[in-house]
Design a protein around this motif. Structure first.
Motif, PDB file in Angstrom:
ATOM      1  N   TYR A  19       0.940  -1.095  -0.017  1.00 48.13           N
ATOM      2  CA  TYR A  19      -0.158  -0.028  -0.032  1.00 48.13           C
ATOM      3  C   TYR A  19       0.696   1.259  -0.030  1.00 48.13           C
ATOM      4  CZ  TYR A  19      -3.002   3.789   1.560  1.00 48.13           C
ATOM      5  OH  TYR A  19      -3.756   5.081   1.539  1.00 48.13           O
ATOM      6  N   SER A  21       1.194   5.056   0.410  1.00 44.02           N
ATOM      7  CA  SER A  21       0.410   6.460   0.961  1.00 44.02           C
ATOM      8  C   SER A  21       0.327   7.567  -0.117  1.00 44.02           C
ATOM      9  CB  SER A  21       1.176   6.982   2.452  1.00 44.02           C
ATOM     10  OG  SER A  21       2.370   7.526   1.910  1.00 44.02           O
ATOM     11  N   ASP A  22      -0.575   8.447  -0.217  1.00 45.90           N
ATOM     12  CA  ASP A  22      -0.684   9.474  -0.837  1.00 45.90           C
ATOM     13  C   ASP A  22       0.298  10.500  -1.100  1.00 45.90           C
ATOM     14  OD1 ASP A  22      -3.217   8.563  -1.214  1.00 45.90           O
ATOM     15  OD2 ASP A  22      -4.270  10.100   0.193  1.00 45.90           O
ATOM     16  N   ASP A  23       1.065  10.542   0.101  1.00 48.98           N
ATOM     17  CA  ASP A  23       2.369  11.271   0.032  1.00 48.98           C
ATOM     18  C   ASP A  23       3.696  10.601   0.226  1.00 48.98           C
ATOM     19  OD1 ASP A  23       1.953  10.161   2.409  1.00 48.98           O
ATOM     20  OD2 ASP A  23       2.486  12.022   3.679  1.00 48.98           O
ATOM     21  N   LYS A 104      -4.527   2.102   5.539  1.00 47.94           N
ATOM     22  CA  LYS A 104      -5.042   2.917   4.397  1.00 47.94           C
ATOM     23  C   LYS A 104      -5.739   4.076   5.501  1.00 47.94           C
ATOM     24  CE  LYS A 104      -6.176  -0.483   1.056  1.00 47.94           C
ATOM     25  NZ  LYS A 104      -6.943  -1.565   0.476  1.00 47.94           N
ATOM     26  N   ASN A 107      -3.003   6.409   6.287  1.00 45.34           N
ATOM     27  CA  ASN A 107      -2.284   6.925   5.192  1.00 45.34           C
ATOM     28  C   ASN A 107      -0.623   6.627   5.199  1.00 45.34           C
ATOM     29  OD1 ASN A 107      -2.256   7.959   2.477  1.00 45.34           O
ATOM     30  ND2 ASN A 107      -1.353  10.090   3.271  1.00 45.34           N
ATOM     31  N   SER A 109       2.457   4.005   4.409  1.00 46.57           N
ATOM     32  CA  SER A 109       2.604   2.813   3.617  1.00 46.57           C
ATOM     33  C   SER A 109       3.220   1.660   4.020  1.00 46.57           C
ATOM     34  CB  SER A 109       3.945   3.433   2.605  1.00 46.57           C
ATOM     35  OG  SER A 109       3.676   4.450   1.947  1.00 46.57           O
TER      36      SER A 109
END
Length: 313
Positions: A19, A21-23, A104, A107, A109
């Protein structure tokens, strides 16, 4: 302070992304320490090093798997409540559903690798130590002569590359020409060449040379320690150069003192030979022998002997 972004770390170590993260491209790692959250899995959260990369190995995984689902979920929730940079799972172990769920939600990873936990930690720390090490870039030529890394410096056109080329012809190795990237690894100073110009050398009047192709793979090296700095300069008749070698000079690179020699250059002087001799002499000094001090001792001993003879008469 140096740092590496999470996405670059994943690329460098070829980690599997479970997974992201968005950042992920903004998360910065600026410490080489890692943490194995075994105590946190057991419920102890005091002194939790949450700011480090979290590595889950065989022990942590099997302990977590042995817990009742309700307890495991609660422990995972609490671990992910901290602002941890990322979680890395070793040995290709499965990811707990609740771990993925909280990752998730927060957020964070999650990555995975097939290698063992011990090897993963070694790889992580060594890689992070390298990329986070203090660094600088200098204009010069780095060669390995008799096992010693010698950084040739001096103004443009003084003959650094030509000297290095002659040394390569004599069986020594090129590490970097023109640009040397220097890093301090604990108490050692390392020099490397930027990837784009690695193994290439510029000789005025000829152009760019591929040293590896011209002289073979044994003539080049990807990196080396810097044990001696030699400053090449045009001969100045008005300058007094060291003729004995008792007064040792040093230069500071990234906070570490490195022995330094100033060698005057003029037609007729074989600079490559002088560099070879300087390397041999430096190695002798590292082993505890100094020719200059030995001669000084002999001279003083002879003076003392003559004084005693004079007094005796």
């Amino acid at each position: 302070m140096n740092y590496i972004t999470l996405d670059k770390l994943v690329e460098d170590l070829n980690l599997e992304i479970i997974y992201a993260s968005d950042d992920i491209s903004q998360v910065k790692i600026n410490k080489s320490d890692v943490n194995r959250p075994g105590l946190q899995m057991a419920g102890y959260f005091e002194h939790f090093a949450f700011e480090r990369l979290q590595v889950i190995g065989t022990v942590e995984w099997y302990y977590s798997n042995s817990l009742e689902e309700k307890i495991r979920v609660e422990r995972m929730r609490k671990i992910f409540s901290y602002p941890i940079p990322a979680v890395i799972i070793s040995r290709g172990l499965p990811v707990f559903p609740e771990m993925l769920q909280f990752a998730k939600e927060k957020n964070v990873s999650i990555f995975r690798t097939g290698i063992s936990t011990t090897k993963l930690i070694n790889v992580l720390i060594n890689h992070l130590d390298y990329v986070l090490a203090p660094e600088m870039t200098v204009h010069g030529v780095l060669v390995e002569v008799y096992g010693l890394g010698i950084l040739l410096m001096g103004q443009s056109g003084v003959g650094k590359s030509e000297t290095a080329l002659e040394l390569i012809k004599r069986g020594h190795r090129l590490i970097a020409d023109d640009i040397v990237e220097i890093k301090r690894m604990e108490d050692e100073i390392r020099g490397v060449c930027p990837e784009i110009i690695r193994h290439f050398m510029e000789i005025r009047g000829i152009g760019i040379l591929d040293i590896e192709r011209l002289y073979g793979v044994g003539s080049v090296k990807s990196w080396g320690f810097i044990d001696l700095v030699i400053q090449l300069e045009y001969w100045d008749e008005n300058k007094e150069y060291d003729r004995v070698g008792l007064d040792e000079d040093y230069t500071e690179i990234l906070g570490k003192k490195i022995p330094k020699l100033v060698i005057p250059v003029r037609p007729g002087r074989n600079t490559a030979t002088i560099v070879e001799v300087a390397a041999r002499n430096t190695r002798q000094k590292l082993l505890g022998y100094s020719a200059a001090r030995e001669m000084d001792k002999r001279v003083k001993s002879e003076i003392e002997r003559r004084k005693k003879e004079t007094q005796g008469h």
